[in-house]
Scaffold this active site. Structure first.
Site, PDB file in Angstrom:
ATOM      1  N   ASP A 179       0.808  -1.223   0.000  1.00  0.00           N
ATOM      2  CA  ASP A 179       0.000   0.000   0.000  1.00  0.00           C
ATOM      3  C   ASP A 179       0.844   1.277   0.000  1.00  0.00           C
ATOM      4  O   ASP A 179       2.032   1.268   0.307  1.00  0.00           O
ATOM      5  CB  ASP A 179      -0.967   0.014   1.193  1.00  0.00           C
ATOM      6  CG  ASP A 179      -0.255  -0.136   2.544  1.00  0.00           C
ATOM      7  OD1 ASP A 179       0.766  -0.846   2.611  1.00  0.00           O
ATOM      8  OD2 ASP A 179      -0.712   0.476   3.528  1.00  0.00           O
ATOM      9  N   GLU A 186      -0.511  -2.018   5.207  1.00  0.00           N
ATOM     10  CA  GLU A 186       0.509  -1.970   6.262  1.00  0.00           C
ATOM     11  C   GLU A 186       0.519  -0.597   6.919  1.00  0.00           C
ATOM     12  O   GLU A 186       0.720  -0.475   8.122  1.00  0.00           O
ATOM     13  CB  GLU A 186       1.899  -2.284   5.684  1.00  0.00           C
ATOM     14  CG  GLU A 186       2.983  -2.454   6.752  1.00  0.00           C
ATOM     15  CD  GLU A 186       3.467  -1.150   7.373  1.00  0.00           C
ATOM     16  OE1 GLU A 186       3.664  -1.110   8.596  1.00  0.00           O
ATOM     17  OE2 GLU A 186       3.624  -0.156   6.637  1.00  0.00           O
ATOM     18  N   GLU A 187       0.297   0.450   6.121  1.00  0.00           N
ATOM     19  CA  GLU A 187       0.420   1.822   6.642  1.00  0.00           C
ATOM     20  C   GLU A 187      -0.612   2.138   7.713  1.00  0.00           C
ATOM     21  O   GLU A 187      -0.413   3.050   8.505  1.00  0.00           O
ATOM     22  CB  GLU A 187       0.337   2.848   5.504  1.00  0.00           C
ATOM     23  CG  GLU A 187       1.494   2.758   4.503  1.00  0.00           C
ATOM     24  CD  GLU A 187       2.853   3.141   5.075  1.00  0.00           C
ATOM     25  OE1 GLU A 187       2.927   3.486   6.275  1.00  0.00           O
ATOM     26  OE2 GLU A 187       3.851   3.077   4.325  1.00  0.00           O
ATOM     27  N   ARG A 224      18.954  -6.883  12.985  1.00  0.00           N
ATOM     28  CA  ARG A 224      19.298  -7.125  14.385  1.00  0.00           C
ATOM     29  C   ARG A 224      18.439  -8.259  14.920  1.00  0.00           C
ATOM     30  O   ARG A 224      17.295  -8.422  14.518  1.00  0.00           O
ATOM     31  CB  ARG A 224      19.134  -5.873  15.233  1.00  0.00           C
ATOM     32  CG  ARG A 224      17.711  -5.404  15.401  1.00  0.00           C
ATOM     33  CD  ARG A 224      17.598  -4.180  16.292  1.00  0.00           C
ATOM     34  NE  ARG A 224      17.813  -4.510  17.691  1.00  0.00           N
ATOM     35  CZ  ARG A 224      18.866  -4.090  18.412  1.00  0.00           C
ATOM     36  NH1 ARG A 224      19.772  -3.307  17.897  1.00  0.00           N
ATOM     37  NH2 ARG A 224      18.998  -4.437  19.669  1.00  0.00           N
ATOM     38  N   HIS A 274       8.080   8.452   4.246  1.00  0.00           N
ATOM     39  CA  HIS A 274       6.860   9.233   4.470  1.00  0.00           C
ATOM     40  C   HIS A 274       7.087  10.728   4.195  1.00  0.00           C
ATOM     41  O   HIS A 274       6.314  11.563   4.660  1.00  0.00           O
ATOM     42  CB  HIS A 274       6.306   9.031   5.898  1.00  0.00           C
ATOM     43  CG  HIS A 274       5.869   7.613   6.175  1.00  0.00           C
ATOM     44  ND1 HIS A 274       4.906   7.280   7.087  1.00  0.00           N
ATOM     45  CD2 HIS A 274       6.269   6.431   5.642  1.00  0.00           C
ATOM     46  CE1 HIS A 274       4.739   5.955   7.110  1.00  0.00           C
ATOM     47  NE2 HIS A 274       5.563   5.417   6.238  1.00  0.00           N
TER      48      HIS A 274
HETATM   49 NI    NI Z   1       6.905   0.911   5.098  1.00  0.00          NI
END
Ligand code: NI
Length: 388
Positions: free
Chosen positions: A78, A136-137, A174, A361
């Site tokens: 998305d 996801e956003e 990580r 973003h």
């Molecule tokens: Ni992202």
């Protein structure tokens, strides 16, 4: 097969797909065109494709010649409600919508991992399941995909996220907590509307909002262990209709809470409520807090991170492999990693000159497309390793 040569031959298609998605970004749960293109591409490869999983998600299964483990490759698809200002020739054609986080690239990379692996089907033991996740956003796409059963039979999970601030060619990962839990809150404030010249006749909701915003700043600075980690951000303030002379009756604040530790997460949620309600009440109004609980923290499996590092070392070399810092950004990849061991890693896609780079973003967000074929190679090799 010569893996690098195969990927090189697929790179024009990889870049073209990414640019096509970039020009036609779609917001959460509206990824109809994107998922349609992905499904077509994957069907063309001969995979078993299921459309419409969690509304606009796509799942594709590649079964190897022999039985074995199932490894899940996850990509998000998305875009964001941002007006693009990157200046690239293939900028978004949709006003106010932009792939400003690189999910266009994530989707194209995963699709081309499938295109490579399908050519290696004879050597594959097990199943590779490709999950193209919507929304996801707004941290809302992974959970319904899990509920739809995409993890059934899956033993290991892998995915990548581009990093526009890390130079292209570098990889960071990580073990353990890597990205924060992200919970969204909406504060509904009610005062008493009145004429702006006679504030004493009402309860000023705008001032109440301002006091609450300031009060919330003390939760991290004064109530959280400095060695712990948390963020409380008010990101949207809505009050009034644009008038100069009306004190509005209501105001709305929207924000996010980020934490790694689940007990701190719980405590700050309760404190945001208590502080907002208390300040509002003290000023003669009221506050109601509405939560949209997000995903938990992204936690990588330590043993699989070691294996991934060995793969990455071969692909990019030790000097380009970094230990990632934990970030307060959230990602609902966490929903998969909470249920199955796996690895979510960062792939550099920025310029070596930091002045050129824009954060995720940002309206000027851009990526160095050299990262894309590298992403394909890393995932292909990791899938082979994780199937073992
Ligand atoms: Ni992202």
């Amino acid at each position: 097969m010569d893996l690098k040569a195969t990927i090189a031959s697929l790179t024009p298609s990889l870049i073209a797909m990414r640019r096509d998605f970039h020009q036609h970004p779609e917001l959460a749960f509206q990824e109809v065109r994107t998922s349609g293109k992905l499904a077509e591409f994957l069907e063309g490869l001969g995979l078993e494709v299921t459309r419409g999983v969690a509304q606009t998600g796509v799942v594709a299964r590649l079964r190897g010649a022999r039985p074995g483990r199932t490894v899940l490759v996850r990509a998000d698809i998305d875009a964001l409600p941002i007006q693009e200002e990157s200046g690239v020739a293939y900028s978004s054609r949709v006003p106010g919508v932009m792939h400003a986080c690189g999910h266009d690239a994530h989707a194209a990379i995963a699709a081309h991992v499938a295109a490579v692996l399908v050519q290696q089907r004879e050597e594959l033991a097990g199943e590779v399941r490709f999950v193209f996740q919507p929304a996801e956003e707004i941290v809302a796409g992974a959970r319904p995909m899990v509920e739809a059963g995409v993890l059934e039979g899956v033993e290991r999970v892998v995915g990548l996220h581009l990093d526009s601030l890390l130079p292209a060619g570098m990889v960071a990962v990580r073990p353990g907590p890597s990205m924060a839990a992200a919970d969204a809150f909406t504060l509904h404030l009610r005062g008493k509307g009145t004429h702006a010249a006679m504030p004493h006749q009402g309860v000023d909701t705008v001032l109440m909002a301002a006091q609450i915003i300031v009060a919330l700043q003390s939760l991290v600075s004064r109530e959280t262990d400095p060695l712990g980690a948390a963020v409380v951000t008010v990101a949207t303030v809505t009050a009034g209709e644009g008038a100069h002379n009306i004190i509005p009756e209501t105001a709305t604040l929207r924000g996010t809470l980020r934490t790694f530790d689940s007990s701190l997460r719980e405590r700050l949620m309760r404190r945001i409520e208590a502080l907002s309600e208390g300040v509002a009440r003290a000023m003669g109004g009221e506050a109601r807090v509405e939560w949209r609980p997000g995903s938990p923290a992204v936690v990588n499996d330590a043993a699989l991170v070691e294996r991934f590092r060995a793969v990455a070392r071969e692909v990019v070399g030790e000097e380009r492999l970094r230990e990632a810092q934990p970030v307060m950004g959230g990602d609902d990849m966490a929903e998969f990693l909470q249920r199955r061991p796996g690895v979510y890693f960062w792939l550099g896609a920025g310029s070596p000159d930091p002045a050129q780079n824009r954060p995720h973003h940002h309206p000027g967000f851009w990526i160095d497309e050299q990262a894309l074929p590298l992403g394909v190679e890393l995932l292909v090799r990791t899938v082979h390793d994780f199937l073992r």
